[in-house]
Structure formats: structure tokens, C-alpha cells
Design an enzyme around this catalytic site. Sequence first.
Site, PDB file in Angstrom:
ATOM      1  NE  ARG A  89       0.509   1.132  -6.733  1.00  0.00           N
ATOM      2  CZ  ARG A  89       1.601   1.885  -6.726  1.00  0.00           C
ATOM      3  NH1 ARG A  89       2.753   1.347  -7.083  1.00  0.00           N
ATOM      4  NH2 ARG A  89       1.548   3.137  -6.365  1.00  0.00           N
ATOM      5  CG  ASP A 115       5.136  -3.270  -5.083  1.00  0.00           C
ATOM      6  OD1 ASP A 115       5.796  -4.307  -5.289  1.00  0.00           O
ATOM      7  OD2 ASP A 115       5.630  -2.234  -4.620  1.00  0.00           O
ATOM      8  N   GLY A 131       0.814  -1.214   0.000  1.00  0.00           N
ATOM      9  CA  GLY A 131       0.000   0.000   0.000  1.00  0.00           C
ATOM     10  C   GLY A 131       0.844   1.260   0.000  1.00  0.00           C
TER      11      GLY A 131
END
EC number: 2.7.7.-
Length: 517
Positions: free
Chosen positions: A177, A249, A84
Site C-alpha cells: 500500500r 493504507d 498494519g
Amino acid sequence: MEFQNSYLNLGKNFYQQILPTPVENPQLLLWNQQLAKTLQLSGALNDDHDRAQILSGNRIHDSSTPIALAYSGHQFGHFNPQLGDGRAHLLGELFDLNKRRFDIQLKGSGATRFSRQGDGRCALKPALRELIMSEALHALNIPSSRCLAVVSTGETVYRDLPQPGAIVTRVAQSHLRVGTFQHFGSRGDTESLKKLLDYAINRHYPEIDVNADEAQKALEFLSAVSNRQITLVCHWLRVGFIHGVMNTDNTTISGETIDYGPCAMMGDYHPGTVFSSIDAQGRYAYGNQINIAIWNMARLAESLLPLLAPEQDAAISKAETVIKQLVTDFTKAYRVMLANKLGFAYSDESDWHLIETFLGLMQSNELDYTQTFLALTQMLNGNRLTEETATILKSWLPDWLQRLGISGSVDEITTKAENHQQSATSIPHEKTDNVTDAITRMQHANPAVIPRNHHVEDILERYQQALLSGKGKQQAQTQLEQFLSVLRTPYCETELTAQFQDAAKDKDKGYRTFCGT
């Protein structure tokens, strides 16, 4: 200026709603006027003070709802279920002049629940590097996020050494992503996965019927995202760009380059070139980037399995079909890219031996990738190769010229062009059009200048020292702006280009890049 906030409609499990952490003394250092105009911001942020306040997060625009996005990801092959935005806040979305939607994100704007004990901040050098490299790739016609501004914070960031802090404003088609899909796929959250798929299709792939059967649109989506990876990575390879951290990511669904931490440019050609200090095994080396892109698409396929078919075996079979086709298509696109760099209109099996021989000569003789392709382009324009390059390529050049349909020896062709003192189209031979077409292809494929690692580092160091000392700030600002002006016209040479074309004297031996966190 009016922000849209479409991510909010996805649901709270997709993000954390959180304000940026205010900074002590925000000052605008760099403002991307051309990008601001494209985003219709020229009159929205009135002066440098307003820009610094809003683009540091100290002041929140009335229409903005800042959030930090949730995602997972494979980092150097190891899955981390909880990543995140640990130092970024999405302010919202703006439309450009062509009605395209773009995310406006602050990077280095403070900690979130995804920070994992990090400070949520960004140092000045990584912020400037992101602006330089993203502008360079954009000008090289490579899909990329871009930087609207860099703001100094007036605070110190502690890494190996204390460094001045900064916040960069990143502009991207979106921040979705592969890791975003992994976040919900790994949790077995099929409903959120469906919602995410529809959102991604609506935003990036309108050619896919979002109302179609779930399995069909998931399969088409996987194929479409894979195709964009082909385009992106072949562009990287075309100019010698090494991303440095191709984790899932950092792999965008839109097919944009994102995250410029440990990136670098290849000097001497070698597929094993790697500069990232955190890539000890060379996983993300220059020549590995196609295989990693395929691997990343396989991870996206795994996340989509629940949507591809009710039965896992059937879903796997569908995904494998796409990935196998991706391997074939990547190989074809890579060969076409190299063929274009050598002036060929197409590439067949007989060309591949010629191309491989050339790459082998460059590698074994440590020839600079950018300079060598540029020299061949300029040779067709009548310039002579250096004695060293001509000697190394002596046995290869006649076959290349014959493939282009050019008769005569290398010396004859360059001498005739020099004597005529005319453009490339006036080289006297039987098939002039072949030369004209070849030069056009090569000029589009081979830049005259790239963001050389030693020049990037020199610019960053001079700028930071000027900011810290308060001396030479205008000179450092001018040097940076001159560098950017050259990088923004990479396929033509200006009066400043020659200052930044040289390869590093030490050939980048021992050069290392860092992720900046």
C-alpha cells in the site's frame, strides 16, 4: 498447492510472523469455483471440510508461513504511524494459470500486534459484502482484489449488536500500500525503503529497470503507480462506485480496489454522494475521488523523497513534476471516460460543454446514473426513452445525436428502428458506422446492472437471518448465487437481470454503510 512466501525475504520489520487464532466451528459458506480454477486449486483443497479448515486458519498448510503486514497511513487526512494487519493473516502466494503471483490472505482470522485493542474478527455481513462487491467490480472490468471463499466461524462477533462471525479469503496481486511506503519513509528507514521499492518494482512494474539509478527508478515508480490510480478511479467513476474510505493504507501500489467496508453505488447522479457513516465531511464522496487519489499519490511522493535526490529541494521538485502531470492526465482520462459513455471516439474542448450540460441535467433532475446512460445506449438500439427522461433531455438530445453524426429527430430515429425490427446497425441514416461504433463504445462503458445498495443489503440480511435461524438457508443461498450470477455478466441482460436493475424506491435516502470493524 504450494505457497510461496516472498515477503519473508524483506525482513522482520516488514511483518509479524503469527498464526491465525483458531475458531470454534468453521463451515464453508461460499466457494469461488472460477477463481479457484484460475489459481489451480480445484484439486488441491479436496472438499468443503478441508477448505473450511485451511481457509479459517484452523489448519496451516505445510508450505504456509502466516504473517501480518506492517504499514502506516493517513486516515481521513490524519497520519497514523502504526496501523498494519490487525485482523488479517497472509498465508502466502500462489501462481495462477498465467504464472501471475497472487497473495492469499485471511481476513477476520484473529488479533495481531497491529490490532490496537480490536478483536481481530470479521462479521458475516462485511465478509459477504466483500465477496459480492469485489466480484461485481471484477466483472465490470475494474482492477480489484477478489474473494476465494467465505467461512463461518461458529462464533459471535460483537459490534453494535452481536453478529455471526466469518472469515473471508482475499486474493490480490499484493497487499503493498501507499501506507507501506509511509511506514518506512516516516521512520527515516531509507534502507528498508530501498528494499521495498525493489520488491514492488519486481512484483508489479517489470518494465522499470530495478538495476537503474535509485533516483531514476523511484521517479519511474511514482509515475507508474500514479498512472494506475488514474485507470482505477476513472473506472470507479464510470460505474458510480464510491469507495468510502480512500485512506492511504487502502490505496494499493498495484492499482487494485481493496477494502470493501463502507463502499456503495451511486443511484441518482450527484458528485456529493456519500454513504459512509464515518465520512461525515464527505471527504471521500463520489466526486472527490480523483482529488483524493492525487492527494494519496502526493503522500507516496513524500515517502520516496529520500530516494529521489540527495537534496530535499531537488527531490521535491521531481515529485511535484510527477504530481502536476498526474493532475493533467487525470482530467484528460476522466473526460475520455465520460465521452466513451456517450459514444464519442474522442473528446475535445467542444465536447466538454455537451458532457457538462448532460451531467447538470442529470443532477438537477435527480436522474439515475446507471439507468440514464443505459437508456441512451438502448435508444441507439431502437428503444424509446421514457417520457420523463425524454422531456428532461429534450433540448440536449439533438446536439448529442448531431455529435454522433446521426441525422433526424429522436422520434424519427427510434420509430425507424422499431419499424425495421432490426439491430442498431440497421438504423437508416447517412452514417450507419457512426452508430455502430457509438453503440459498441457505450455498451462497453455502461453496464446494464450494478450491485444496487438496496439489493445488496436485502441479500445480506436474508442470508444472515437464515444462518441464525436455521430456516430458509437453501433459499437464501440460491438468492445470493442468482445475484452473483447477474453481477458477473453486467454488460448483457439475462433472464434474471431485471430482478436487480431497479433503483431504490426511497432513492437511498438515509442509507449508510459501515467499516465492519
